[in-house]
Write a protein that holds these residues in place. Structure first.
Motif, PDB file in Angstrom:
ATOM      1  N   THR A 378     -35.660 -52.212  17.340  1.00  0.00           N
ATOM      2  CA  THR A 378     -35.029 -52.458  18.737  1.00  0.00           C
ATOM      3  C   THR A 378     -35.155 -54.302  18.828  1.00  0.00           C
ATOM      4  O   THR A 378     -35.363 -55.033  17.988  1.00  0.00           O
ATOM      5  N   PRO A 379     -34.722 -54.714  19.861  1.00  0.00           N
ATOM      6  CA  PRO A 379     -34.013 -55.880  19.999  1.00  0.00           C
ATOM      7  C   PRO A 379     -35.432 -56.758  20.282  1.00  0.00           C
ATOM      8  O   PRO A 379     -35.161 -58.346  19.932  1.00  0.00           O
ATOM      9  N   SER A 380     -36.531 -56.093  20.368  1.00  0.00           N
ATOM     10  CA  SER A 380     -37.247 -57.458  20.602  1.00  0.00           C
ATOM     11  C   SER A 380     -37.923 -57.083  19.378  1.00  0.00           C
ATOM     12  O   SER A 380     -39.505 -57.981  19.118  1.00  0.00           O
ATOM     13  N   GLY A 381     -37.944 -56.024  18.269  1.00  0.00           N
ATOM     14  CA  GLY A 381     -38.109 -56.247  17.095  1.00  0.00           C
ATOM     15  C   GLY A 381     -38.530 -54.910  16.204  1.00  0.00           C
ATOM     16  O   GLY A 381     -38.182 -53.871  17.030  1.00  0.00           O
ATOM     17  N   GLU A 382     -38.740 -54.969  14.729  1.00  0.00           N
ATOM     18  CA  GLU A 382     -38.373 -53.360  13.980  1.00  0.00           C
ATOM     19  C   GLU A 382     -40.641 -53.192  13.419  1.00  0.00           C
ATOM     20  O   GLU A 382     -41.407 -53.542  13.327  1.00  0.00           O
ATOM     21  N   VAL A 383     -40.382 -51.434  13.615  1.00  0.00           N
ATOM     22  CA  VAL A 383     -41.509 -50.928  13.341  1.00  0.00           C
ATOM     23  C   VAL A 383     -41.687 -50.087  12.925  1.00  0.00           C
ATOM     24  O   VAL A 383     -40.118 -49.585  12.815  1.00  0.00           O
ATOM     25  N   ASP A 395     -49.274 -43.754  11.756  1.00  0.00           N
ATOM     26  CA  ASP A 395     -49.910 -45.128  13.014  1.00  0.00           C
ATOM     27  C   ASP A 395     -48.059 -45.881  12.715  1.00  0.00           C
ATOM     28  O   ASP A 395     -47.106 -45.434  11.895  1.00  0.00           O
ATOM     29  N   VAL A 396     -48.525 -47.325  14.371  1.00  0.00           N
ATOM     30  CA  VAL A 396     -47.439 -47.476  13.871  1.00  0.00           C
ATOM     31  C   VAL A 396     -47.528 -48.874  12.472  1.00  0.00           C
ATOM     32  O   VAL A 396     -49.076 -49.961  12.967  1.00  0.00           O
ATOM     33  N   THR A 397     -47.086 -49.498  12.673  1.00  0.00           N
ATOM     34  CA  THR A 397     -46.863 -50.942  11.852  1.00  0.00           C
ATOM     35  C   THR A 397     -45.518 -51.733  11.820  1.00  0.00           C
ATOM     36  O   THR A 397     -44.599 -51.199  12.100  1.00  0.00           O
ATOM     37  N   ASP A 398     -46.011 -53.227  11.503  1.00  0.00           N
ATOM     38  CA  ASP A 398     -44.363 -53.701  11.485  1.00  0.00           C
ATOM     39  C   ASP A 398     -43.989 -53.777  10.119  1.00  0.00           C
ATOM     40  O   ASP A 398     -44.570 -52.969   9.372  1.00  0.00           O
ATOM     41  N   VAL A 399     -43.404 -54.568   9.284  1.00  0.00           N
ATOM     42  CA  VAL A 399     -41.884 -54.441   8.607  1.00  0.00           C
ATOM     43  C   VAL A 399     -43.012 -54.825   7.420  1.00  0.00           C
ATOM     44  O   VAL A 399     -42.971 -54.112   5.541  1.00  0.00           O
ATOM     45  N   ASP A 400     -44.326 -55.469   7.417  1.00  0.00           N
ATOM     46  CA  ASP A 400     -45.129 -56.072   6.555  1.00  0.00           C
ATOM     47  C   ASP A 400     -46.528 -55.076   6.269  1.00  0.00           C
ATOM     48  O   ASP A 400     -47.101 -55.515   5.561  1.00  0.00           O
ATOM     49  N   GLY A 401     -46.404 -53.575   7.118  1.00  0.00           N
ATOM     50  CA  GLY A 401     -47.562 -53.097   6.737  1.00  0.00           C
ATOM     51  C   GLY A 401     -49.118 -53.295   7.853  1.00  0.00           C
ATOM     52  O   GLY A 401     -49.505 -53.174   7.659  1.00  0.00           O
ATOM     53  N   ASN A 402     -48.989 -54.673   8.657  1.00  0.00           N
ATOM     54  CA  ASN A 402     -49.752 -54.839   9.300  1.00  0.00           C
ATOM     55  C   ASN A 402     -49.986 -53.590  10.455  1.00  0.00           C
ATOM     56  O   ASN A 402     -48.625 -53.462  11.332  1.00  0.00           O
ATOM     57  N   GLU A 403     -50.994 -53.119  10.903  1.00  0.00           N
ATOM     58  CA  GLU A 403     -50.648 -52.251  11.677  1.00  0.00           C
ATOM     59  C   GLU A 403     -50.070 -52.554  13.810  1.00  0.00           C
ATOM     60  O   GLU A 403     -51.397 -53.452  13.349  1.00  0.00           O
ATOM     61  N   ARG A 412     -43.219 -54.796  20.638  1.00  0.00           N
ATOM     62  CA  ARG A 412     -42.333 -54.351  19.559  1.00  0.00           C
ATOM     63  C   ARG A 412     -43.263 -52.567  20.329  1.00  0.00           C
ATOM     64  O   ARG A 412     -41.864 -51.443  19.895  1.00  0.00           O
ATOM     65  N   PHE A 413     -44.802 -52.863  20.171  1.00  0.00           N
ATOM     66  CA  PHE A 413     -44.696 -51.140  20.636  1.00  0.00           C
ATOM     67  C   PHE A 413     -44.253 -50.441  21.557  1.00  0.00           C
ATOM     68  O   PHE A 413     -43.428 -49.414  21.754  1.00  0.00           O
ATOM     69  N   ASP A 414     -44.075 -50.947  22.634  1.00  0.00           N
ATOM     70  CA  ASP A 414     -43.558 -50.766  23.905  1.00  0.00           C
ATOM     71  C   ASP A 414     -41.961 -50.327  23.414  1.00  0.00           C
ATOM     72  O   ASP A 414     -41.585 -49.601  23.990  1.00  0.00           O
ATOM     73  N   ALA A 415     -41.414 -50.926  23.213  1.00  0.00           N
ATOM     74  CA  ALA A 415     -40.263 -51.261  22.773  1.00  0.00           C
ATOM     75  C   ALA A 415     -39.763 -49.604  22.302  1.00  0.00           C
ATOM     76  O   ALA A 415     -38.507 -49.208  22.705  1.00  0.00           O
ATOM     77  N   ALA A 416     -40.309 -49.812  20.787  1.00  0.00           N
ATOM     78  CA  ALA A 416     -40.157 -48.222  20.093  1.00  0.00           C
ATOM     79  C   ALA A 416     -40.413 -47.363  21.040  1.00  0.00           C
ATOM     80  O   ALA A 416     -39.563 -46.010  20.822  1.00  0.00           O
ATOM     81  N   MET A 417     -41.646 -47.365  21.951  1.00  0.00           N
ATOM     82  CA  MET A 417     -41.855 -45.552  22.727  1.00  0.00           C
ATOM     83  C   MET A 417     -40.268 -45.821  23.332  1.00  0.00           C
ATOM     84  O   MET A 417     -40.268 -44.298  23.990  1.00  0.00           O
ATOM     85  N   THR A 418     -40.366 -46.620  24.512  1.00  0.00           N
ATOM     86  CA  THR A 418     -38.760 -46.055  24.990  1.00  0.00           C
ATOM     87  C   THR A 418     -38.035 -45.704  24.396  1.00  0.00           C
ATOM     88  O   THR A 418     -37.294 -44.708  25.000  1.00  0.00           O
ATOM     89  N   VAL A 419     -37.553 -46.243  22.559  1.00  0.00           N
ATOM     90  CA  VAL A 419     -36.544 -45.700  21.881  1.00  0.00           C
ATOM     91  C   VAL A 419     -37.118 -44.658  22.404  1.00  0.00           C
ATOM     92  O   VAL A 419     -35.874 -43.429  22.227  1.00  0.00           O
TER      93      VAL A 419
END
Length: 982
Positions: A378-383, A395-403, A412-419
């Motif tokens: 998303t424009p807010s970041g990648e998960v 689970d949902v993590t960032d690109v480095d594997g952090n939850e 980033r969570f909310d933006a991914a939820m929208t997509v």
């Protein structure tokens, strides 16, 4: 005014259905049919109606009675001749019995045995045909069409034959309409009705009541059995099934058409006719030679000679070839079905062994079809989303594997939820509670992704949204040309405000966006934004991800009324079909982001591609995916090398005919192609002399699938239209199954050649034995000097018995013979190659001649005046000597044909390779030996068959001489292999 008819539904229920449901309101039709359009029928009620109305099938031709099928086994001119000769023999016996009761036989053994053999042969032929019919019927059931219906509110797939009046049927692009029915939901629904009305242009459907009665082609609120959906979705209530449908009424006026024989069956029939004519000529020649050598001194001489000549013709012509061929093909196809490949027509097996190119889709065929959303950009970041398959756990993590924890306020969570929400609303898939899916796996993957997010929100007590928050009120469906889908939905949490949700190919959908949402704020979409988004598409595609973009546009309520006259009716639904004017909705959209969906390659496909390559079969990938994704998967599977690339549809359009032909010859991966490209690729390959297998699942694939030499439909994801167009259906959608089917097709074809080689060479041995026995009767001692009666080398009943023993069970067992050669280690068979070629005819003549020689040698040993007369033949009367000689020749010929069954398993490989791999063949041979022993040692059968018991040393002579057929065949193959290796 609508006319009405009363119809019984259940044991105690009656309902009144309008004769023309197009003039009635849907609610009235549903009420009359006792059904709920929202839930469909219950399971028990559906079963009750199925019993009441019968299967949803068109009535076929009336079945042929079993007694007629049995009598048809005697419908052969040669059999008529034999029966006529037998009748003459019977009359002669009666006359002889009347004139000389003491000298005549007590019973007409020849007549009785011949009739019994003919009856047994007819029983075997009837059993073979019945088994073939059962096998073909089983294949038809496996290839049966399916329909999606609502049962107790759940969408389930059932065989079309189980659809009943009152069922609610769901339609999607590519479906074949299962029955006649009244539509109550239609979104951009277009149905091709040419098969029923002759109208070449698909008919646009709607749900409104017609004002007046109309012709079938103008009943726009009805759908009819046998027509097909070319675009859109819909739902209808079934009003008629089976012969009560419109197509059923037409079918009732048409007589059944006889199925056209396959090319292989035509060739076998031609060979049988030619062989029959040749053998008849030989039989006439034998009859003439008998007359010339002996002269006919009595009526009995004429009868014996006639019986021999006709029996020779009957025994030498393999009348059961067609039945054996059908059984072998059907059994082979059933084996393929057990390995997930349903071949709809037996004739397709012929083409399978010749396939030189397999054009395959990527998703689900070369890959596992376990679509999983792994990345959300998303424009807010990648998960990243963990978990695979269709279980909504992860689970949902960032690109480095952090939850990333739900409810922590991470944008980033909310933006991914929208997509994912957009993808789940603009969706025709369905995820059932038991983990089963309905619809496109890619769409279901988006639903699973949303469910994962909702579950995480619930676990974090972050006020999760309900999956049923949005109610769809209109739809602009996905098509292969549009490459996007838009749904207008009402939001229950905002008082029914409308929003347009769209998903589709990112590069396509991005063109309809002029804004972007970043961190919850909407701003204009800039050129830099577009470049960044397209770069993300390239990055994900290069990693073999399938990308889908998401966008939305708030419409509110008042806004809708200002869009080109679109307005809401009193029920809150849009008053007109927005699918007819997509430009009114699909503009000014807000880009939300995209998902990266992974579908890993099937682990077994790489080996299958390598096996196909070794068999001279080229693999070509044709997909609608991004070229980088296609190329990456193709390299992983070995379809192309590391330097290979994918050719796109746009690039194909820029090629002239000569360049296109050159590209098709060299390029093995095509991406972002349209339906017309697939058709053009198949046509170009066929023009280059290739035999093409083409896979497909969507309605847009149907023309190319039908045009291909072997059209292959996907059984899981394939549409009914594609399945009808295909010659083969994969029940597991796996490319490796296609290669396995090619291998099985080659093995089946090899087995057909095996039993043809066996039957023809064995029958040739019989013909040459009798011909040589008559021609060289004086040298061999078969005829006694000065004899005043005809002495034939073998009796008619003996020839018929040999035919009965060796033509049925061993030939059938060879038809299911395991391959002793690597059928995938040679080039594909060319379509013009004859099944029985010059090489096979030479095998037939060599083995037949060898068989005749050893048989006549065995007879010569026991005849005075012969070239190799055994001392044990001396001291007996001529009648005793000829009976012993015939018994020897009779037995040697039976065993020679059994040894030939082992030798005929391969034209070049040794018979000792895989000698005991076919238990059925050994069982058939053991049965033949046991029956021959019965004929030799049961006294009453000695009189019937003209045999006498054999001593142990005579058995050794019989088996030893017969074994020369196997030894000679082995030496012949050795010479062939030696010359082939030079």
């Amino acid at each position: 005014m609508t006319t009405e008819t009363t119809t019984n539904v259940g044991a105690n229920d009656e309902f009144i259905v309008p004769d023309d449901p197009s003039l009635a309101d849907v609610a009235d039709v549903a009420a009359a049919l006792h059904t709920d359009v929202g839930r469909g029928l219950g399971g028990e009620e559906a079963e009750r109606r199925l019993k009441r109305f019968g299967p949803n099938e068109l009535a076929g031709a009336p079945p042929v009675p079993k007694w007629r099928k049995f009598l048809a086994q005697f419908n052969d001119p040669l059999v008529y001749l034999l029966l006529a000769a037998t009748a003459i023999s019977l009359v002669a016996w009666f006359i002889e019995r009347a004139n000389d009761p003491a000298g005549a036989e007590k019973l007409p053994f020849d007549c009785i045995v011949i009739v019994l053999i003919l009856v047994v042969n007819a029983v075997l032929g009837y059993a073979q045909e019945a088994r073939a019919e059962q096998a073909v019927a089983a294949l038809s059931r496996m290839a049966a069409a399916h329909a999606t219906v609502l049962r107790d509110g759940v969408a389930v797939s059932i065989p079309t034959s189980e659809v009943v009046p009152g069922d609610v049927v769901l339609l999607a692009e590519g479906d074949t309409v299962a029955a006649d029915g009244r539509l109550f939901s239609a979104a951009a629904l277009h149905v091709a009705e040419a098969s029923l009305t002759g109208e070449s242009v698909p008919v646009t459907k709607n749900v409104g009541v017609l004002e007046a009665a109309a012709a079938l082609g103008d009943r726009t609120n009805m759908v009819f059995n046998g027509t097909s959906v070319t675009q859109g979705t819909g739902r209808f209530v079934v009003t008629a099934t089976g012969m009560r449908t419109q197509v059923g009424k037409i079918a009732g006026m048409i007589s059944a058409q006889k199925e056209e024989p396959t090319p292989l069956q035509k060739e076998i029939a031609f060979v049988s006719r030619v062989l029959g004519l040749a053998v008849c000529a030989i039989a006439v020649l034998v009859l003439a030679m008998l007359a010339f050598v002996y002269g006919f001194n009595s009526t009995q001489d004429i009868i014996d000679s006639l019986l021999l000549a006709v029996s020779l013709a009957v025994a030498a012509v393999p009348e059961g070839l067609a039945a054996i061929l059908t059984v072998v093909l059907a059994l082979g196809v059933q084996r393929m079905a057990r390995h997930h490949a349903i071949v709809k027509k037996l004739s397709s097996v012929e083409t399978l062994g010749s396939a030189s190119v397999i054009c395959s889709d990527k998703t689900g065929t070369l890959t596992r079809n376990e679509m999983t959303v792994q990345r959300v950009v998303t424009p807010s970041g990648e998960v990243l989303l963990t978990g695979t398959g269709y279980e909504p756990v992860g689970d949902v993590t960032d690109v480095d594997g952090n939850e990333i924890v739900a409810g922590d306020g991470d944008v980033r969570f909310d933006a991914a939820m929208t997509v994912l929400r957009i993808g789940a609303v603009a969706n025709d898939g369905q995820l059932n509670d038991d983990g089963g899916i309905v619809g496109d796996p890619t769409e279901v993957a988006l639903i699973v992704g949303e469910r994962k997010m909702l579950r995480l929100m619930a676990e974090a007590s972050a006020a999760p949204e309900a999956p049923s928050r949005y109610t769809r009120v209109a739809e602009i469906p996905f098509t292969s040309d549009r490459k996007r889908m838009t749904v207008i939905a009402a939001d229950a949490m905002t008082g029914g405000l409308l929003t347009a949700f769209a998903k589709g190919a990112p590069d396509v959908l991005l063109a309809y966006c002029d804004r972007i949402v970043v961190g919850g704020d909407v701003r204009p979409l800039t050129a830099d934004d577009r470049r960044r988004i397209l770069a993300d598409v390239e990055r994900l595609s290069d990693g073999a991800y399938r990308t889908l973009g998401s966008a939305y546009r708030p419409l509110g309520v008042d806004a809708v009324e200002r869009i080109d006259g679109i307005r809401l009716d009193d029920s809150g639904a849009l008053a007109i079909d927005v699918a007819d004017q997509p430009d009114a909705i699909e503009h000014g959209m807000i880009w939300a982001g995209m998902v990266g969906i992974i579908d890993p390659p099937r682990t077994e496909v790489r080996d299958a591609v390598a096996e196909a390559h070794s068999a001279g079969v080229r693999t070509v990938m044709i997909t609608g995916d991004h070229p980088l994704t296609a190329a990456r998967i193709a390299k992983d599977l070995g379809i192309i090398g590391e330097s290979g690339r994918a050719l796109t549809g746009d690039e194909l359009d820029r090629l002239d005919d000569r360049e296109f032909a050159a590209a098709v010859r060299d390029v093995s991966v095509y991406a972002r192609v349209a339906p017309e490209h697939k058709m053009k690729i198949v046509d170009a390959l066929q023009e280059q002399g290739e035999i093409v297998a083409m896979t497909g699942d969507g309605v847009n694939d149907a023309p190319a699938v039908k045009s291909a030499d072997i059209g292959v439909a996907m059984g899981i994801t394939g549409t009914e239209v594609t399945k009808e167009s295909a010659k083969m259906i994969l029940t597991d959608d796996n490319f490796a199954t296609i290669v396995a089917a090619v291998r099985e097709g080659r093995s089946i074809f090899d087995n057909i050649r095996k039993f043809l080689r066996y039957l023809l060479s064995s029958n040739m041995g019989e013909v040459l034995t009798v011909f040589g026995g008559v021609l060289f009767a004086g040298f061999l001692g078969i005829s006694e000097p000065g004899a005043d009666s005809v002495t034939v080398p073998l009796l008619a009943v003996q020839l018929l018995w040999i035919n009965l023993l060796t033509d049925a069970a061993p030939a059938m067992a060879m038809g299911v013979d395991p391959s002793i050669e690597n059928v995938m280690n040679r080039r594909p068979r060319r379509p013009g190659d004859r099944v029985i070629d010059a090489r096979m005819w030479s095998d037939v003549l060599v083995v037949g001649l060898l068989m005749a020689v050893v048989t006549l040698i065995g007879m010569d040993l026991y005849l005075p005046g012969g070239l190799l007369t055994d001392d044990s033949a001396m001291g007996a009367t001529h009648d005793e000597q000829i009976v012993m000689a015939r018994t020897m020749g009779f037995t040697i010929l039976v065993f020679a044909q059994l040894f030939n069954a082992l030798a005929a398993r391969s034209a070049t490989q040794s018979a000792f390779r895989g000698l005991f791999s076919n238990a059925w063949l050994w069982g058939a041979m053991a049965l033949s030996v046991a029956l021959q022993l019965v004929v030799i040692y049961v006294p009453v059968l000695n009189a019937a068959f003209g045999t006498t018991p054999l001593d142990p040393h005579q058995w050794l002579e019989c088996i030893g001489l017969a074994a020369f057929v196997l030894v000679g065949s082995e030496l012949y193959k050795l010479v062939l292999r030696t010359f082939a290796s030079r």
